[in-house]
Design an enzyme around this catalytic site. Structure first.
Site, short mmCIF file in Angstrom:
data_model
loop_
_atom_site.label_atom_id
_atom_site.label_comp_id
_atom_site.label_asym_id
_atom_site.label_seq_id
_atom_site.Cartn_x
_atom_site.Cartn_y
_atom_site.Cartn_z
N HIS A 320 10.49 19.13 -14.91
CA HIS A 320 9.93 20.10 -15.87
C HIS A 320 8.51 19.73 -16.31
CE1 HIS A 320 11.84 17.79 -19.56
NE2 HIS A 320 10.89 17.10 -18.96
N ASN A 321 8.07 18.51 -15.98
CA ASN A 321 6.73 18.06 -16.37
C ASN A 321 5.65 18.47 -15.36
OD1 ASN A 321 7.80 16.74 -18.60
ND2 ASN A 321 7.98 14.79 -17.55
#
Length: 430
Positions: A320-321
């Site tokens: 998700h980063n």
């Protein structure tokens, strides 16, 4: 009655809230948990899935009732000053109010201001604003003490780090969101995002440049885990007892999750990989004698081919980063490790999973995931993803990737991914 009904009357909502409050009370009593109060000695509430469902349902109804009672003008009047209230909270954190107020007894405004290095006027104004939000209490005029909400941050350095880092770096970046997006309306990655606009550097480079902030970030991630109890799905939804050997924790930061799993499954070893020296150093300090000989820390770049053979690969809250093209590179880099390991070696992707459009889910449950998605947009130029989006990225990385199981109901999701060796299983299990 559905709490999301647009036609719900305030009386019907109130009646339903009463019934659901009784259910919450009954659950706590049957679990031998004292009913919640604002006392500094109040017990923590349960973190079981059943209780969280009760909480979410009641919170949704309470929110609806408040919105209906307030009406739009009053709602916006309070909503628009939240930034100023956050300013008070940030001052309290930066000047140490949460730790300077003693755990027992109280402290005079004069002494608090002196220890904080701040004048009494602003000390009092900040504290009294926070008190209206049920943080701290003024036990007698001019003397402050803790309640259950403020003392939680005094006692827990990791939770306090999570709150402080959010107010320090992340909200400053959030203020630049429109500026960043207007400058690059069709690009999103670590250099085309609000954090870069605010600080002039990608977030991971920022923490390498500021190791003192990196240490706080490591503690903050451990604090986040406590806030949402999000190792439950990882612990319960994969048969760790069936594994033998070493689990590689890709991008594992300080290794706090590997440490927890090592304690639960003493037959396993864990190899934590991360590119941040400060994170790895923090992890070394977290080790206790019961796991020290089963956890290793190695500096590694997850964009480069995986060299370590393993019984399982875990990548937790990393995808998700990163923007889509970066995630494809990360997934490609795991392939050499999977090819060199046993055929049934899994890649476990432990990350939040967004509901597919049109899914029937709780409004608050979905909002919490959408909030996390905005965190990724602001700080990383990245995103949370649906299962469909994960499938597309896995297929782009290597067509042999196959998702065999999906667990998507808890705080975090878990995807069991395998490299097809000629016996592909096409049925995805939820």
């Amino acid at each position: 009655m559905s709490s999301d009904s647009e036609n719900a009357s305030i009386l019907r909502l109130a009646e339903s809230i009463l019934e659901n409050t009784k259910e919450v009370t009954k659950y706590l009593q049957s679990s031998n948990v004292a009913l919640p109060t604002f006392s500094p000695t109040a017990e923590e509430l349960p973190s079981t899935p059943d209780f969280q469902k009760l909480q979410t349902h009641l919170r949704t109804q309470l929110e609806d009732l408040q919105l209906l009672v307030d009406g739009p003008p009053r709602f916006y009047r309070h909503f628009l000053v939240r930034g100023y209230e956050i300013a008070a909270f940030q001052i309290a954190l930066d000047f140490g109010f949460f730790t300077l107020v003693p755990g027992e007894g109280d402290i005079s405004m004069e002494d608090l201001a002196k220890k904080a290095g701040l004048d009494q006027d602003r000390t009092g104004r900040v504290m009294r604003l926070l008190i209206t939000h049920r943080f701290f209490k003024e036990s007698r005029p001019g003397f402050f003490s803790h309640n259950s909400f403020s003392i939680a941050l005094q006692r827990d350095d990791e939770m306090r780090s999570m709150v402080h880092y959010s107010f320090d770096e992340m909200l400053k970046a959030s203020a630049e969101s429109s500026v960043a997006i207007k400058a690059n309306p069709f690009e999103a990655d670590s250099v085309h995002c609000p954090f870069y606009t605010r600080f002039g550097i990608p977030i991971f480079d920022y923490y390498k440049k500021h190791p003192e902030r990196s240490g706080r970030f490591a503690k903050a991630m451990a604090g986040w885990r406590k806030m949402v109890n999000n190792t439950v799905e990882l612990r319960d939804n994969y048969p760790w007892a069936d594994l033998k050997g070493t689990v590689v924790d890709i991008g594992g930061g300080s290794g706090h999750v590997s440490i927890e799993l090592a304690r639960l499954f003493p037959h396993l070893k864990f190899a934590v990989q991360d590119g941040d020296d400060a994170m790895l150093a923090q992890g070394e300090r977290l080790l206790s004698d019961d796991v020290r000989d089963r956890i290793s820390f190695t500096k590694a770049n997850f964009f480069e081919p995986q060299q370590y053979m393993a019984s399982a690969y875990l990548i937790r809250q990393c995808t998700h980063n990163w923007a889509d093209h970066d995630v494809v590179t990360i997934l490609k880099s795991v392939v050499p490790g999977l090819e060199g390991s046993a055929p049934e070696t899994p890649l476990l992707i432990n990350d939040m999973i967004l509901p597919e459009p049109g899914s029937k889910v709780s409004r608050i449950w979905e909002r919490e995931r959408r909030q996390a998605d905005m965190v990724m947009l602001v700080c990383y130029g990245a995103k949370q993803r649906t299962v469909t989006e994960f499938e597309a990225l896995l297929n782009e990385a290597d067509p042999r990737y196959v998702i065999r199981k999906v667990h998507d109901q808890g705080a975090l999701g878990l995807l069991e991914v395998y490299l097809d060796r000629g016996h592909r299983v096409n049925n995805v299990s939820h």
